[in-house]
Motif scaffolding. Structure first.
Motif, short mmCIF file in Angstrom:
data_model
loop_
_atom_site.label_atom_id
_atom_site.label_comp_id
_atom_site.label_asym_id
_atom_site.label_seq_id
_atom_site.Cartn_x
_atom_site.Cartn_y
_atom_site.Cartn_z
N ALA A 195 44.70 -37.78 38.90
CA ALA A 195 45.26 -37.62 37.56
C ALA A 195 45.73 -36.18 37.34
CB ALA A 195 44.20 -37.98 36.52
N ASP A 196 46.51 -36.00 36.30
CA ASP A 196 46.95 -34.67 35.87
C ASP A 196 45.82 -34.10 35.01
OD1 ASP A 196 48.17 -32.41 34.92
OD2 ASP A 196 49.61 -33.46 33.63
N ALA A 197 44.80 -33.59 35.70
CA ALA A 197 43.56 -33.23 35.02
C ALA A 197 43.37 -31.72 34.96
CB ALA A 197 42.36 -33.87 35.73
N ARG A 198 42.89 -31.26 33.83
CA ARG A 198 42.47 -29.88 33.66
C ARG A 198 40.99 -29.90 33.29
NH1 ARG A 198 45.85 -26.56 29.52
NH2 ARG A 198 47.42 -27.00 31.13
N VAL A 199 40.17 -29.39 34.19
CA VAL A 199 38.71 -29.41 34.01
C VAL A 199 38.23 -28.01 33.66
CG1 VAL A 199 36.49 -29.89 35.09
CG2 VAL A 199 38.48 -31.32 35.64
N THR A 200 37.52 -27.88 32.56
CA THR A 200 36.95 -26.61 32.13
C THR A 200 35.44 -26.65 32.27
OG1 THR A 200 38.76 -26.30 30.53
CG2 THR A 200 36.77 -24.97 30.22
N TRP A 201 34.91 -25.76 33.08
CA TRP A 201 33.46 -25.66 33.26
C TRP A 201 32.92 -24.64 32.26
CZ3 TRP A 201 30.69 -28.80 36.49
CH2 TRP A 201 31.42 -29.53 37.43
N LEU A 202 31.94 -25.05 31.51
CA LEU A 202 31.32 -24.19 30.51
C LEU A 202 29.91 -23.84 30.99
CD1 LEU A 202 32.47 -26.19 27.35
CD2 LEU A 202 33.51 -24.12 28.29
N VAL A 203 29.76 -22.66 31.57
CA VAL A 203 28.47 -22.24 32.12
C VAL A 203 27.68 -21.53 31.03
CG1 VAL A 203 27.31 -20.88 33.91
CG2 VAL A 203 29.49 -22.01 34.41
N GLY A 204 26.61 -22.18 30.58
CA GLY A 204 25.81 -21.61 29.51
C GLY A 204 26.52 -21.51 28.19
N ARG A 205 27.59 -22.28 28.02
CA ARG A 205 28.36 -22.27 26.78
C ARG A 205 28.46 -23.68 26.22
NH1 ARG A 205 34.00 -20.35 28.28
NH2 ARG A 205 34.31 -20.36 26.01
N SER A 206 28.84 -23.77 24.95
CA SER A 206 28.94 -25.07 24.29
C SER A 206 30.38 -25.38 23.94
CB SER A 206 28.10 -25.09 23.02
OG SER A 206 28.35 -26.25 22.26
N ALA A 207 30.78 -26.62 24.19
CA ALA A 207 32.12 -27.05 23.80
C ALA A 207 32.28 -27.03 22.29
CB ALA A 207 32.39 -28.45 24.34
N LEU A 208 31.18 -27.13 21.56
CA LEU A 208 31.26 -27.09 20.10
C LEU A 208 31.77 -25.75 19.60
CD1 LEU A 208 27.88 -28.87 19.31
CD2 LEU A 208 30.17 -29.75 18.80
N ASP A 209 31.56 -24.68 20.39
CA ASP A 209 32.08 -23.36 20.03
C ASP A 209 33.54 -23.19 20.43
OD1 ASP A 209 29.52 -22.68 19.12
OD2 ASP A 209 28.91 -21.97 21.10
N LEU A 210 33.99 -23.99 21.40
CA LEU A 210 35.32 -23.82 21.98
C LEU A 210 36.37 -24.73 21.36
CD1 LEU A 210 37.16 -22.67 24.31
CD2 LEU A 210 36.33 -24.61 25.68
N LEU A 211 36.01 -25.99 21.16
CA LEU A 211 37.01 -27.01 20.81
C LEU A 211 37.69 -26.83 19.45
CD1 LEU A 211 35.46 -30.28 22.24
CD2 LEU A 211 37.60 -29.22 22.92
N PRO A 212 36.99 -26.37 18.39
CA PRO A 212 37.64 -26.32 17.08
C PRO A 212 38.97 -25.56 17.07
CG PRO A 212 35.30 -26.06 16.81
CD PRO A 212 35.55 -26.05 18.30
N GLY A 213 39.09 -24.51 17.85
CA GLY A 213 40.34 -23.75 17.84
C GLY A 213 41.23 -24.00 19.03
#
Length: 270
Positions: A195-213
Motif C-alpha cells: 500500500a501507499d503507507a506512511r507509518v509514524t512510530w511514536l516512541v514514548g509519545r501519544s498520538a492524542l498529542d499529535l493528531l489534533p493539529g
C-alpha cells in the motif's frame, strides 16, 4: 484432548516449538499441534484466547470436558492458583505443512503472569487456545468497506501484531496512515506493505498529542481502525468521529487492555 466449544470457536491443544526475541519488549512464540488442522482464519486482526499454566504446572487447567455451556463456569470456580491464566492475543501468523501459528507477546514491566510465561517459554511447553474453526468469524474486526480510499490505523505495542498483518494484506496504491506507540526505540520494526503507507512510530509519545493539529489526506471514504489501551482507544474514536467528522460506522475500535486493570478484572466489568 481438547473438545469443541461453540462454533465457530473451539479449543486447540498446542505446544511451543520455538521462540524469537523481536526486541526488548516483544517476543514471538510459535506453536504447533495436531489440532491446528482444524484452525482456520482469513482475518488480519484475528482475536484469540490463550490459556497458560501456572509455574509448576505441566499444562493449563481448563475444564474443557464440561463442554460449550460448562467450561467457563467450571474454569471460574477453580482456585486462583490452579485455574489457567487466560489472556487475549492477536494471531500474527498461520502456516501449513507443518501447521503452526505465531503469537507476539509484549513483555510488560512490571511483568504479569503472561509476560513472565512468555519470557521463559521453551520448546514443549503446553498451552490451550480458544480460536476459530471457521475462517470468517466474529473475532475478526478489521473490515474496511469496499469503497474505502484511505485507511487510518492506530495502535500501541499490543496492537502491533494486528497492524503488521493488516499492512501486509493491503493492496498496492491504497493510501494508509498509521501511528504506532511503543516504549522503546528498539521496538520499532520494519513493516511490509504494498500500500501507499506512511507509518509514524511514536516512541514514548501519544498520538492524542499529535493528531489534533495534523492534516490528513483528503478522502471521500476513509476507514479507521484503532486498538490498544481502552482509554486511549475511546479518546481517539471521539477525535476521529467528533473532530474529523468521520462516520462512526466506518470506525472500528477495540480495547485490548485497560490501564490499572488485569484482564480478569476487565472481563468482570463487561
Amino acid at each position: 484432548m481438547a473438545t469443541a466449544v461453540a462454533a465457530p470457536f473451539r479449543f486447540f491443544s498446542l505446544h511451543v516449538v520455538r521462540t524469537l526475541r523481536l526486541s526488548p519488549s516483544l517476543v514471538r512464540v510459535s506453536f504447533a499441534g495436531e489440532d491446528l488442522r482444524h484452525f482456520f482464519s482469513d482475518g488480519h486482526d484475528q482475536s484469540l484466547s490463550l490459556f497458560l499454566p501456572h509455574p509448576g504446572q505441566h499444562e493449563p487447567r481448563v475444564p474443557v470436558e464440561l463442554g460449550d455451556e460448562g467450561w467457563w463456569r467450571g474454569w471460574r470456580e477453580l482456585p486462583d492458583d490452579v485455574r489457567a491464566v487466560m489472556r487475549s492475543y492477536t494471531l500474527r501468523g498461520l502456516r501449513r505443512d507443518p501447521d503452526e501459528i505465531d503469537i507476539d507477546f509484549v513483555l510488560h514491566t512490571p511483568a504479569g503472569p503472561a509476560s513472565r510465561w512468555a519470557a521463559r517459554a521453551g520448546a514443549g511447553d503446553r498451552v490451550l487456545l480458544l480460536g476459530p474453526a471457521i475462517a470468517d468469524n466474529r473475532a475478526i474486526r478489521f473490515r474496511p468497506p469496499e469503497d474505502t480510499d484511505l485507511v487510518l490505523l492506530w495502535g500501541d505495542a499490543t496492537a502491533l501484531p494486528a497492524i503488521a498483518s493488516i499492512l501486509e494484506s493491503l493492496p498496492a496504491g491504497l493510501r494508509v496512515r498509521a501511528w504506532l506507540e511503543v516504549h522503546d526505540a528498539q521496538d520499532v520494526q520494519e513493516l511490509t506493505t504494498a500500500a501507499d503507507a506512511r507509518v509514524t512510530w511514536l516512541v514514548g509519545r501519544s498520538a492524542l498529542d499529535l493528531l489534533p493539529g495534523l492534516p490528513l489526506p483528503p478522502a471521500g471514504n476513509p476507514y479507521v481502525w484503532i486498538a490498544g489501551e481502552s482509554g486511549s482507544v475511546k479518546a481517539l474514536r471521539r477525535h476521529f468521529v467528533g473532530e474529523r467528522g468521520i462516520d462512526r460506522r466506518r470506525v472500528t475500535f477495540v480495547g485490548y487492555w485497560r490501564e490499572g486493570l488485569t484482564e480478569e478484572q476487565l472481563r468482570e466489568q463487561e
